[in-house]
Design a protein around this motif. Structure first.
Motif, PDB file in Angstrom:
ATOM      1  N   VAL A  64      22.058 -47.068  13.839  1.00  0.00           N
ATOM      2  CA  VAL A  64      22.463 -47.639  14.458  1.00  0.00           C
ATOM      3  C   VAL A  64      22.235 -48.186  14.849  1.00  0.00           C
ATOM      4  CG1 VAL A  64      24.565 -47.821  16.247  1.00  0.00           C
ATOM      5  CG2 VAL A  64      24.696 -46.078  14.780  1.00  0.00           C
ATOM      6  N   ASP A  65      20.656 -48.802  15.723  1.00  0.00           N
ATOM      7  CA  ASP A  65      19.826 -49.524  16.058  1.00  0.00           C
ATOM      8  C   ASP A  65      19.278 -50.401  14.864  1.00  0.00           C
ATOM      9  OD1 ASP A  65      20.555 -48.617  18.385  1.00  0.00           O
ATOM     10  OD2 ASP A  65      18.620 -47.623  18.931  1.00  0.00           O
ATOM     11  N   GLN A  66      19.197 -50.133  13.895  1.00  0.00           N
ATOM     12  CA  GLN A  66      18.824 -51.158  12.573  1.00  0.00           C
ATOM     13  C   GLN A  66      20.121 -51.710  11.919  1.00  0.00           C
ATOM     14  OE1 GLN A  66      16.732 -48.734   9.761  1.00  0.00           O
ATOM     15  NE2 GLN A  66      16.288 -50.204   8.159  1.00  0.00           N
ATOM     16  N   LEU A  67      20.854 -51.563  11.726  1.00  0.00           N
ATOM     17  CA  LEU A  67      21.957 -51.904  11.617  1.00  0.00           C
ATOM     18  C   LEU A  67      22.226 -53.093  12.426  1.00  0.00           C
ATOM     19  CD1 LEU A  67      24.181 -49.027  10.013  1.00  0.00           C
ATOM     20  CD2 LEU A  67      22.946 -50.779   8.895  1.00  0.00           C
ATOM     21  N   ARG A  68      22.346 -53.014  14.204  1.00  0.00           N
ATOM     22  CA  ARG A  68      23.327 -53.765  15.077  1.00  0.00           C
ATOM     23  C   ARG A  68      22.070 -55.284  14.679  1.00  0.00           C
ATOM     24  NH1 ARG A  68      22.993 -50.456  18.923  1.00  0.00           N
ATOM     25  NH2 ARG A  68      26.207 -50.383  19.323  1.00  0.00           N
ATOM     26  N   ASN A  69      20.511 -54.620  14.581  1.00  0.00           N
ATOM     27  CA  ASN A  69      19.194 -55.990  14.585  1.00  0.00           C
ATOM     28  C   ASN A  69      19.392 -56.318  13.468  1.00  0.00           C
ATOM     29  OD1 ASN A  69      18.284 -54.172  17.266  1.00  0.00           O
ATOM     30  ND2 ASN A  69      17.286 -53.062  16.467  1.00  0.00           N
ATOM     31  N   ALA A  70      20.367 -55.401  12.768  1.00  0.00           N
ATOM     32  CA  ALA A  70      19.473 -56.898  11.735  1.00  0.00           C
ATOM     33  C   ALA A  70      20.963 -57.786  11.425  1.00  0.00           C
ATOM     34  CB  ALA A  70      20.340 -55.594  10.239  1.00  0.00           C
ATOM     35  N   GLY A  71      22.418 -57.150  12.189  1.00  0.00           N
ATOM     36  CA  GLY A  71      23.356 -58.297  12.306  1.00  0.00           C
ATOM     37  C   GLY A  71      24.590 -56.957  11.558  1.00  0.00           C
ATOM     38  N   GLU A  72      24.647 -56.655  10.981  1.00  0.00           N
ATOM     39  CA  GLU A  72      25.161 -55.940   9.853  1.00  0.00           C
ATOM     40  C   GLU A  72      26.554 -54.597  10.437  1.00  0.00           C
ATOM     41  OE1 GLU A  72      24.920 -56.706   6.690  1.00  0.00           O
ATOM     42  OE2 GLU A  72      22.962 -57.631   7.058  1.00  0.00           O
ATOM     43  N   LEU A  73      26.258 -54.717  11.027  1.00  0.00           N
ATOM     44  CA  LEU A  73      27.363 -53.811  12.114  1.00  0.00           C
ATOM     45  C   LEU A  73      28.736 -54.695  12.610  1.00  0.00           C
ATOM     46  CD1 LEU A  73      25.873 -51.209  15.089  1.00  0.00           C
ATOM     47  CD2 LEU A  73      26.821 -51.025  12.583  1.00  0.00           C
ATOM     48  N   GLY A  74      29.780 -54.717  12.014  1.00  0.00           N
ATOM     49  CA  GLY A  74      31.138 -55.575  12.529  1.00  0.00           C
ATOM     50  C   GLY A  74      31.933 -55.168  13.457  1.00  0.00           C
TER      51      GLY A  74
END
Length: 102
Positions: A64-74
């Motif tokens: 989840v942290d990696q997705l958030r940092n990559a801007g992949e959570l929406g």
């Protein structure tokens, strides 16, 4: 796949077993979508090899942290029609699927 919480932060099913979660991640070929509350996923308690509860899964926390940092959570899943590429539907709720189906 659905994994319903039985109590706060306590899930049954594949989401609690790190090896099965890794298999799900590794089999994603064209994309991988997680629907739900990202913070809830970060708090999933996992099972030890003996089947006992353990603290929140570092695997889910890192993912989840990696997705958030990559801007992949929406907040929505953007869908585009191949026949009408100028039309995009942002699916946020089950009711939004109605606009996609028509």
């Amino acid at each position: 796949v659905r994994s319903t919480p039985t109590a706060a932060g306590n899930f049954n099913g594949f989401m609690r077993e790190p090896n099965r979660v890794c298999v799900a991640f590794s089999r994603a070929r064209s994309g991988f979508y997680i629907f739900g509350n990202a913070e809830l996923h970060r708090s999933i308690r996992v099972l030890t090899a003996a089947g006992a509860d353990r603290a929140a899964s570092q695997l889910w926390i890192d993912l989840v942290d990696q997705l958030r940092n990559a801007g992949e959570l929406g907040p929505a899943l953007p869908l585009v029609c191949h026949t009408h590429p100028d039309r995009q539907a942002d699916v946020r709720t089950p009711a939004n699927w109605e606009s996609v189906a028509s």
